[in-house]
Design a protein around this motif. Structure first.
Motif, PDB file in Angstrom:
ATOM      1  N   PHE A 147      -5.660   6.949 -12.232  1.00 40.05           N
ATOM      2  CA  PHE A 147      -4.805   7.521 -11.199  1.00 40.05           C
ATOM      3  C   PHE A 147      -3.458   7.926 -11.800  1.00 40.05           C
ATOM      4  O   PHE A 147      -2.479   7.179 -11.753  1.00 40.05           O
ATOM      5  CB  PHE A 147      -4.608   6.518 -10.062  1.00 40.05           C
ATOM      6  N   SER A 148      -3.425   9.102 -12.386  1.00 39.84           N
ATOM      7  CA  SER A 148      -2.168   9.637 -12.908  1.00 39.84           C
ATOM      8  C   SER A 148      -1.328  10.142 -11.747  1.00 39.84           C
ATOM      9  O   SER A 148      -1.800  10.321 -10.635  1.00 39.84           O
ATOM     10  CB  SER A 148      -2.447  10.781 -13.875  1.00 39.84           C
ATOM     11  N   ASN A 149      -0.043  10.398 -12.012  1.00 41.08           N
ATOM     12  CA  ASN A 149       0.816  10.959 -10.966  1.00 41.08           C
ATOM     13  C   ASN A 149       0.272  12.278 -10.451  1.00 41.08           C
ATOM     14  O   ASN A 149       0.320  12.564  -9.256  1.00 41.08           O
ATOM     15  CB  ASN A 149       2.237  11.167 -11.511  1.00 41.08           C
ATOM     16  N   GLU A 150      -0.260  13.093 -11.351  1.00 41.89           N
ATOM     17  CA  GLU A 150      -0.799  14.386 -10.934  1.00 41.89           C
ATOM     18  C   GLU A 150      -1.989  14.201  -9.999  1.00 41.89           C
ATOM     19  O   GLU A 150      -2.146  14.948  -9.025  1.00 41.89           O
ATOM     20  CB  GLU A 150      -1.229  15.183 -12.169  1.00 41.89           C
ATOM     21  N   LYS A 151      -2.794  13.203 -10.262  1.00 43.10           N
ATOM     22  CA  LYS A 151      -3.947  12.954  -9.410  1.00 43.10           C
ATOM     23  C   LYS A 151      -3.510  12.533  -8.012  1.00 43.10           C
ATOM     24  O   LYS A 151      -4.078  12.978  -7.009  1.00 43.10           O
ATOM     25  CB  LYS A 151      -4.823  11.856 -10.033  1.00 43.10           C
ATOM     26  N   VAL A 152      -2.504  11.685  -7.958  1.00 44.37           N
ATOM     27  CA  VAL A 152      -1.998  11.249  -6.655  1.00 44.37           C
ATOM     28  C   VAL A 152      -1.480  12.440  -5.860  1.00 44.37           C
ATOM     29  O   VAL A 152      -1.768  12.595  -4.668  1.00 44.37           O
ATOM     30  CB  VAL A 152      -0.876  10.202  -6.830  1.00 44.37           C
ATOM     31  N   GLN A 153      -0.720  13.309  -6.504  1.00 44.63           N
ATOM     32  CA  GLN A 153      -0.193  14.484  -5.815  1.00 44.63           C
ATOM     33  C   GLN A 153      -1.326  15.388  -5.328  1.00 44.63           C
ATOM     34  O   GLN A 153      -1.250  15.973  -4.237  1.00 44.63           O
ATOM     35  CB  GLN A 153       0.736  15.261  -6.756  1.00 44.63           C
ATOM     36  N   GLU A 154      -2.345  15.506  -6.119  1.00 42.37           N
ATOM     37  CA  GLU A 154      -3.488  16.328  -5.727  1.00 42.37           C
ATOM     38  C   GLU A 154      -4.173  15.771  -4.486  1.00 42.37           C
ATOM     39  O   GLU A 154      -4.515  16.508  -3.559  1.00 42.37           O
ATOM     40  CB  GLU A 154      -4.483  16.394  -6.894  1.00 42.37           C
ATOM     41  N   ILE A 155      -4.348  14.448  -4.475  1.00 40.38           N
ATOM     42  CA  ILE A 155      -4.974  13.807  -3.322  1.00 40.38           C
ATOM     43  C   ILE A 155      -4.124  14.008  -2.072  1.00 40.38           C
ATOM     44  O   ILE A 155      -4.623  14.341  -0.999  1.00 40.38           O
ATOM     45  CB  ILE A 155      -5.194  12.305  -3.594  1.00 40.38           C
ATOM     46  N   MET A 156      -2.826  13.807  -2.221  1.00 35.99           N
ATOM     47  CA  MET A 156      -1.923  13.963  -1.075  1.00 35.99           C
ATOM     48  C   MET A 156      -1.989  15.371  -0.498  1.00 35.99           C
ATOM     49  O   MET A 156      -2.109  15.558   0.714  1.00 35.99           O
ATOM     50  CB  MET A 156      -0.482  13.649  -1.507  1.00 35.99           C
ATOM     51  N   ALA A 157      -1.903  16.361  -1.372  1.00 40.85           N
ATOM     52  CA  ALA A 157      -1.802  17.746  -0.917  1.00 40.85           C
ATOM     53  C   ALA A 157      -3.111  18.270  -0.348  1.00 40.85           C
ATOM     54  O   ALA A 157      -3.127  18.910   0.702  1.00 40.85           O
ATOM     55  CB  ALA A 157      -1.343  18.636  -2.075  1.00 40.85           C
ATOM     56  N   GLU A 158      -4.215  17.984  -1.030  1.00 37.70           N
ATOM     57  CA  GLU A 158      -5.480  18.597  -0.655  1.00 37.70           C
ATOM     58  C   GLU A 158      -6.237  17.818   0.421  1.00 37.70           C
ATOM     59  O   GLU A 158      -6.937  18.415   1.236  1.00 37.70           O
ATOM     60  CB  GLU A 158      -6.371  18.741  -1.886  1.00 37.70           C
ATOM     61  N   HIS A 159      -6.109  16.499   0.402  1.00 38.80           N
ATOM     62  CA  HIS A 159      -6.908  15.680   1.314  1.00 38.80           C
ATOM     63  C   HIS A 159      -6.065  14.908   2.322  1.00 38.80           C
ATOM     64  O   HIS A 159      -6.609  14.146   3.133  1.00 38.80           O
ATOM     65  CB  HIS A 159      -7.789  14.721   0.517  1.00 38.80           C
ATOM     66  N   LYS A 160      -4.749  15.079   2.265  1.00 41.04           N
ATOM     67  CA  LYS A 160      -3.832  14.506   3.247  1.00 41.04           C
ATOM     68  C   LYS A 160      -4.006  12.993   3.392  1.00 41.04           C
ATOM     69  O   LYS A 160      -4.084  12.451   4.495  1.00 41.04           O
ATOM     70  CB  LYS A 160      -3.992  15.208   4.604  1.00 41.04           C
ATOM     71  N   VAL A 161      -4.066  12.327   2.254  1.00 48.68           N
ATOM     72  CA  VAL A 161      -4.073  10.871   2.213  1.00 48.68           C
ATOM     73  C   VAL A 161      -3.125  10.452   1.093  1.00 48.68           C
ATOM     74  O   VAL A 161      -3.101  11.062   0.021  1.00 48.68           O
ATOM     75  CB  VAL A 161      -5.494  10.322   1.974  1.00 48.68           C
ATOM     76  N   LYS A 162      -2.322   9.441   1.365  1.00 47.51           N
ATOM     77  CA  LYS A 162      -1.308   9.022   0.397  1.00 47.51           C
ATOM     78  C   LYS A 162      -1.644   7.622  -0.110  1.00 47.51           C
ATOM     79  O   LYS A 162      -1.752   6.682   0.677  1.00 47.51           O
ATOM     80  CB  LYS A 162       0.078   9.043   1.040  1.00 47.51           C
ATOM     81  N   ILE A 163      -1.820   7.508  -1.420  1.00 41.17           N
ATOM     82  CA  ILE A 163      -2.116   6.233  -2.054  1.00 41.17           C
ATOM     83  C   ILE A 163      -1.097   5.967  -3.156  1.00 41.17           C
ATOM     84  O   ILE A 163      -0.343   6.863  -3.544  1.00 41.17           O
ATOM     85  CB  ILE A 163      -3.553   6.217  -2.626  1.00 41.17           C
ATOM     86  N   TYR A 164      -1.108   4.731  -3.698  1.00 44.00           N
ATOM     87  CA  TYR A 164      -0.064   4.325  -4.624  1.00 44.00           C
ATOM     88  C   TYR A 164      -0.677   3.618  -5.829  1.00 44.00           C
ATOM     89  O   TYR A 164      -1.152   2.489  -5.717  1.00 44.00           O
ATOM     90  CB  TYR A 164       0.936   3.402  -3.909  1.00 44.00           C
ATOM     91  N   PRO A 165      -0.666   4.259  -6.996  1.00 47.09           N
ATOM     92  CA  PRO A 165      -1.222   3.639  -8.200  1.00 47.09           C
ATOM     93  C   PRO A 165      -0.422   2.405  -8.618  1.00 47.09           C
ATOM     94  O   PRO A 165       0.813   2.399  -8.570  1.00 47.09           O
ATOM     95  CB  PRO A 165      -1.103   4.740  -9.258  1.00 47.09           C
ATOM     96  N   VAL A 166      -1.118   1.359  -9.038  1.00 52.50           N
ATOM     97  CA  VAL A 166      -0.460   0.179  -9.591  1.00 52.50           C
ATOM     98  C   VAL A 166       0.377   0.567 -10.804  1.00 52.50           C
ATOM     99  O   VAL A 166       1.457   0.020 -11.051  1.00 52.50           O
ATOM    100  CB  VAL A 166      -1.509  -0.889  -9.968  1.00 52.50           C
ATOM    101  N   GLU A 167      -0.105   1.557 -11.545  1.00 46.14           N
ATOM    102  CA  GLU A 167       0.562   1.980 -12.780  1.00 46.14           C
ATOM    103  C   GLU A 167       2.005   2.410 -12.546  1.00 46.14           C
ATOM    104  O   GLU A 167       2.853   2.308 -13.450  1.00 46.14           O
ATOM    105  CB  GLU A 167      -0.235   3.112 -13.426  1.00 46.14           C
ATOM    106  N   LEU A 168       2.330   2.863 -11.345  1.00 46.64           N
ATOM    107  CA  LEU A 168       3.706   3.268 -11.029  1.00 46.64           C
ATOM    108  C   LEU A 168       4.669   2.090 -11.121  1.00 46.64           C
ATOM    109  O   LEU A 168       5.877   2.283 -11.278  1.00 46.64           O
ATOM    110  CB  LEU A 168       3.764   3.884  -9.634  1.00 46.64           C
ATOM    111  N   HIS A 169       4.151   0.877 -10.994  1.00 44.98           N
ATOM    112  CA  HIS A 169       4.994  -0.317 -10.975  1.00 44.98           C
ATOM    113  C   HIS A 169       4.916  -1.115 -12.274  1.00 44.98           C
ATOM    114  O   HIS A 169       5.431  -2.233 -12.332  1.00 44.98           O
ATOM    115  CB  HIS A 169       4.590  -1.212  -9.797  1.00 44.98           C
ATOM    116  N   THR A 170       4.273  -0.560 -13.301  1.00 44.18           N
ATOM    117  CA  THR A 170       4.148  -1.293 -14.559  1.00 44.18           C
ATOM    118  C   THR A 170       5.311  -0.974 -15.503  1.00 44.18           C
ATOM    119  O   THR A 170       5.906   0.100 -15.436  1.00 44.18           O
ATOM    120  CB  THR A 170       2.823  -0.945 -15.261  1.00 44.18           C
TER     121      THR A 170
END
Length: 464
Positions: A407-430
């Motif tokens: 789950f890279s940042n780019e993947k998260v943005q893609e999910i948010m924009a295209e599928h209208k769901v917002k999730i949060y990778p653990v990696e953001l907090h490492t």
């Protein structure tokens, strides 16, 4: 040119004043230029002469114009200001449009309680009583450490429910946990100081501590919390930061053996332990775990908040400090904002004292357990053996680990924009990157059963 629009929610006097003022500042009306007589301008605009007189008087009071006896009103010297390009603000309608556009997003943000379940009726009744019944002095300035009524009640509540040992004088009421963390950073840290901290841990906490110039020394986390056997014995940090009752984000609970090991190290090097107890009231398998602070009250600084239990909008949190730190912390609190709002403190004090808080927690535990169980069920139904669920015994979120997905940042943005769901990778907090790339944080506290179902379906659509 002056125009009047009676549809605006701005007084006619203000409209005249603003337009003349703007023309003077822009240089459209030059110094020494005579303004139209009040009667003439009022007639041209179709408004009362008193409106123009009031506008002129305001301009005169602020120095934009000067009145010359028997001659008229003139633009004053030195009122021209060359204008720089300004960033245009979004209009109300544009803001509302953007808000509406995001309403169909499903946001799995962690740490948000069920906002629709806030006990408005009871809270409103108590707030009304507080406002009517409290003495006049409550409406004046308070003390930086907070209202004594709340600190007395809170000290008893924490002893009864969390095993925290403290006198009311050791409590400082804060504007949420963020201010508590900031106060600790200012109290204990200087450039070059070292902090031992769980990895991963909330990115905002990392920012607060590192902004002082302190150096973060990450200690890895497993399913039981901080791996205390990996603490370097040759280091002497200012403090060790832990979330022992419910590690964020991985969700582990620090066992007694590691707690003792942590305290023994802190005693050896003479440093503090900062315990963030952010949502441990919501434990689903057993009773809430007792605090680390109860094992060594003189060594542990305890942070609590009502943002996760009740509502982030209340901005009410607290610090339990060793007596050696209370005076300096109260001074810092005074420099920050004088004191946390008094009426909200008194309302919360009665809310706790009348046992409404404990009833609310019992009620919400059932609701959150239902939502958690449904989220787990949806994940298994949609992903089967491709997902591993952990960190779900406590709090308002769980961890979902997926096979062969990063789950890279780019993947998260893609999910948010295209599928209208917002999730949060653990990696953001490492701190050390690359160890948790296949894991995401899924908060469920503020989502309905229907939203959870739809959100996991959208997640599957995005990933498969």
């Amino acid at each position: 040119m002056i125009t009047i629009d009676r549809r605006l929610d701005i007084s006619l006097t203000r409209q005249v004043y603003e337009q003349i003022r703007t023309q003077i500042l822009n240089g459209e009306l030059a110094a020494g230029e005579c303004l139209p007589p009040t009667r003439e301008l009022a007639s041209n605009l179709g408004i009362s002469r008193n409106v123009v007189v009031e506008a002129y008087e305001q301009l005169l009071a602020e120095g934009y114009v000067e009145a010359r006896q028997g001659s008229g009103t003139y633009v004053a010297e030195g009122a021209y200001l060359s204008q720089q390009e300004r960033t245009e603000c979004l209009s109300f309608f544009e803001i509302q449009y953007l808000k509406d556009e995001r309403n169909d997003f499903i946001d799995f943000r962690s740490g948000i309680p069920a906002l629709d379940m806030f006990p408005r009726h009871i809270w409103g009744q108590i707030a009304k009583r507080v406002c009517i019944e409290t003495p006049h002095s409550v409406f004046g300035y308070g003390y930086p450490e907070g209202r004594i009524e709340l600190r007395h009640i809170l000290s008893r509540y924490l002893k009864r429910t969390r095993g925290v040992h403290c006198h009311p004088d050791q409590l400082v009421i804060t504007s949420g946990a963020t201010q508590a963390l900031s106060l600790i950073a200012k109290l204990l840290l200087s450039p070059g100081d070292e902090v031992m901290i769980e990895d991963p841990i909330t990115h905002e906490i990392q920012t607060i501590f590192s902004s002082t110039g302190a150096v973060l020394h990450p200690i890895p986390v497993d399913e039981h919390g901080m791996k205390t056997d990996l603490i370097p014995q040759n280091k002497k940090p200012r403090f060790i930061f832990v979330t022992p009752s419910h590690q964020f984000p991985l969700g582990g609970t620090l066992p007694i053996q590691r707690r003792i090991q942590l305290i023994q190290f802190a005693r050896k090097v003479d440093c503090f332990i900062v315990e963030d107890d952010y949502d441990s009231e919501f434990r689903y398998q057993e009773a809430p775990i007792n605090s680390l602070q109860g094992l060594d009250p003189d060594r542990v600084i305890y942070i609590g908040t009502f943002s996760k239990i009740l509502s982030p909008a209340l901005r009410l949190g607290y610090l339990v400090l060793p007596l050696s730190l209370t005076k300096r912390c109260k001074d810092l609190k005074w420099f920050t904002d004088l004191h946390t709002p008094s009426l909200e403190q008194l309302t919360l004090a009665r809310f706790i004292d009348e046992r409404h808080l404990e009833r609310h927690i019992r009620k919400m535990k059932k609701i959150y357990k239902t939502r958690r169980d449904h989220l787990k069920k949806c994940l298994v139904e949609q992903f089967g053996t491709k997902v591993k669920i952990s960190g779900d015994s406590t709090g308002l979120h769980l961890i979902a680990e997926f096979q062969n997905i990063e789950f890279s940042n780019e993947k998260v943005q893609e999910i948010m924009a295209e599928h209208k769901v917002k999730i949060y990778p653990v990696e953001l907090h490492t701190i050390h990157k690359g160890m948790h790339q296949s894991k995401i944080i899924l908060g469920y506290g503020n989502l309905t059963i229907e939203e959870i179902e739809a959100g996991i379906y959208r997640l599957k659509s995005a990933l498969i």
